[in-house]
Motif scaffolding. Structure first.
Motif, PDB file in Angstrom:
ATOM      1  N   ASN A  43     -22.194  82.822   5.108  1.00 14.29           N
ATOM      2  CA  ASN A  43     -22.894  82.696   5.614  1.00 14.29           C
ATOM      3  C   ASN A  43     -23.574  82.866   7.372  1.00 14.29           C
ATOM      4  O   ASN A  43     -22.302  83.207   8.234  1.00 14.29           O
ATOM      5  N   PHE A  46     -23.111  81.320  10.581  1.00 15.09           N
ATOM      6  CA  PHE A  46     -22.124  81.415  11.492  1.00 15.09           C
ATOM      7  C   PHE A  46     -21.326  82.913  11.336  1.00 15.09           C
ATOM      8  O   PHE A  46     -20.622  83.073  13.013  1.00 15.09           O
ATOM      9  N   ARG A  47     -20.956  83.877  11.266  1.00 17.34           N
ATOM     10  CA  ARG A  47     -20.915  85.401  10.989  1.00 17.34           C
ATOM     11  C   ARG A  47     -20.566  85.861  12.775  1.00 17.34           C
ATOM     12  O   ARG A  47     -19.962  86.362  13.539  1.00 17.34           O
ATOM     13  N   GLU A  49     -22.444  84.891  15.550  1.00 15.47           N
ATOM     14  CA  GLU A  49     -21.800  83.522  16.284  1.00 15.47           C
ATOM     15  C   GLU A  49     -20.289  83.579  16.385  1.00 15.47           C
ATOM     16  O   GLU A  49     -20.197  83.960  17.572  1.00 15.47           O
ATOM     17  N   LEU A  50     -19.410  83.737  15.066  1.00 14.29           N
ATOM     18  CA  LEU A  50     -18.305  84.013  15.715  1.00 14.29           C
ATOM     19  C   LEU A  50     -17.695  85.791  16.355  1.00 14.29           C
ATOM     20  O   LEU A  50     -17.268  86.226  17.614  1.00 14.29           O
ATOM     21  N   CYS A  86     -19.769  73.625   5.481  1.00 15.32           N
ATOM     22  CA  CYS A  86     -20.291  75.449   4.625  1.00 15.32           C
ATOM     23  C   CYS A  86     -21.341  75.204   5.198  1.00 15.32           C
ATOM     24  O   CYS A  86     -21.568  76.565   6.055  1.00 15.32           O
ATOM     25  N   GLY A  89     -21.509  73.466   9.780  1.00 15.14           N
ATOM     26  CA  GLY A  89     -20.728  73.690  10.323  1.00 15.14           C
ATOM     27  C   GLY A  89     -19.382  72.296  10.063  1.00 15.14           C
ATOM     28  O   GLY A  89     -20.325  71.562  10.736  1.00 15.14           O
ATOM     29  N   ARG A  91     -18.557  70.181  12.884  1.00 19.10           N
ATOM     30  CA  ARG A  91     -18.986  69.417  13.943  1.00 19.10           C
ATOM     31  C   ARG A  91     -18.475  68.308  14.792  1.00 19.10           C
ATOM     32  O   ARG A  91     -17.322  68.302  13.486  1.00 19.10           O
ATOM     33  N   CYS A 132     -10.892  78.601   7.267  1.00 18.66           N
ATOM     34  CA  CYS A 132     -12.136  79.071   8.172  1.00 18.66           C
ATOM     35  C   CYS A 132     -11.216  80.115   9.083  1.00 18.66           C
ATOM     36  O   CYS A 132     -10.561  80.431   8.951  1.00 18.66           O
ATOM     37  N   ARG A 196     -21.084  72.923  17.907  1.00 15.64           N
ATOM     38  CA  ARG A 196     -20.242  73.436  16.572  1.00 15.64           C
ATOM     39  C   ARG A 196     -19.576  74.399  17.361  1.00 15.64           C
ATOM     40  O   ARG A 196     -21.091  75.778  17.687  1.00 15.64           O
ATOM     41  N   ARG A 198     -18.553  77.814  18.346  1.00 14.58           N
ATOM     42  CA  ARG A 198     -19.116  79.091  17.437  1.00 14.58           C
ATOM     43  C   ARG A 198     -17.782  79.619  17.175  1.00 14.58           C
ATOM     44  O   ARG A 198     -17.333  80.660  15.979  1.00 14.58           O
ATOM     45  N   CYS A 201     -15.710  79.588  11.741  1.00 13.67           N
ATOM     46  CA  CYS A 201     -16.849  79.623  11.208  1.00 13.67           C
ATOM     47  C   CYS A 201     -15.527  79.737   8.751  1.00 13.67           C
ATOM     48  O   CYS A 201     -14.876  80.512   9.417  1.00 13.67           O
TER      49      CYS A 201
END
Length: 206
Positions: A43, A46-47, A49-50, A86, A89, A91, A132, A196, A198, A201
């Protein structure tokens, strides 16, 4: 659709199992669990955002220690729920526990891979663990609050942990060990909580 057993998936399983083994609260757990299949969560949102979270906090002067990636765990009874996390995310408003902070403003995730539920795992039970990646950021130690007036996210921090987090007595009840080994993670800006955070992940499902 799971792919047939391939080189890649068996090395993935080894990676996953070594992450789990290094994250047990009780060393005896190594013999208690069997893991059959690992799937990597692909994803990019998500990566990225991390990564964005890390860069923002770096700019805000966080130390390398605070920005270190660690692992945290979620347990689901069925594959659908695991997949949902996954894809969507982790939440807010998804937790039934509330002792470290308001579940409407943050999320809970387990520190230990063998302590994922308020009740012990019984023989023959199976489930899905979502591993995660977590960046704890600035962690505030808070007292457990079992009242209806929830602890709010602390300004300037990203995560709450329970006071006795590092010293979970082995004789303490399983439920207590579970509660004390939770991370409460949140991201609040301008007084409103991110749907969610960040800094979590989803990485693998096993």
């Amino acid at each position: 659709g799971f792919h047939p057993e391939s080189e890649e998936s068996s090395s993935l399983l080894r990676t996953a199992v070594s992450v789990l083994h290094s994250s047990y609260l009780d060393s005896a757990s190594q013999d208690s669990f069997q893991y059959s299949q690992a799937v990597l969560v692909e994803n990019d949102a998500f990566r990225s955002e991390l990564k964005a979270f890390t860069e923002a906090k770096e700019a805000a002067g966080y130390s390398q220690e605070e920005l270190k990636e660690t692992f945290a765990f979620l347990l689901f009874d069925n594959e659908e729920e695991a997949k949902e996390v996954c894809q969507a995310g982790l939440r807010i408003n998804s937790s039934s526990i509330s002792m470290l902070g308001d579940p409407a403003k943050g999320v809970y995730i387990s520190k230990y891979a063998d302590c994922l539920h308020p009740r012990p795992w019984y023989h023959g039970k199976s489930g899905y663990i979502v591993i995660c990646k977590l960046i704890k950021g600035k962690v505030k130690v808070v007292s457990e609050n079992h009242t209806a007036s929830y602890t709010c996210p602390s300004p300037g921090y990203d995560c709450h942990v329970a006071v006795s987090g590092d010293n979970v007595p082995s004789k303490s009840s399983y439920c207590q060990a579970f509660e004390q080994s939770q991370y409460y993670v949140y991201e609040v800006s301008d007084g409103s909580a991110a749907e969610r955070p960040r800094q979590i992940c989803p990485y693998m499902v096993i």
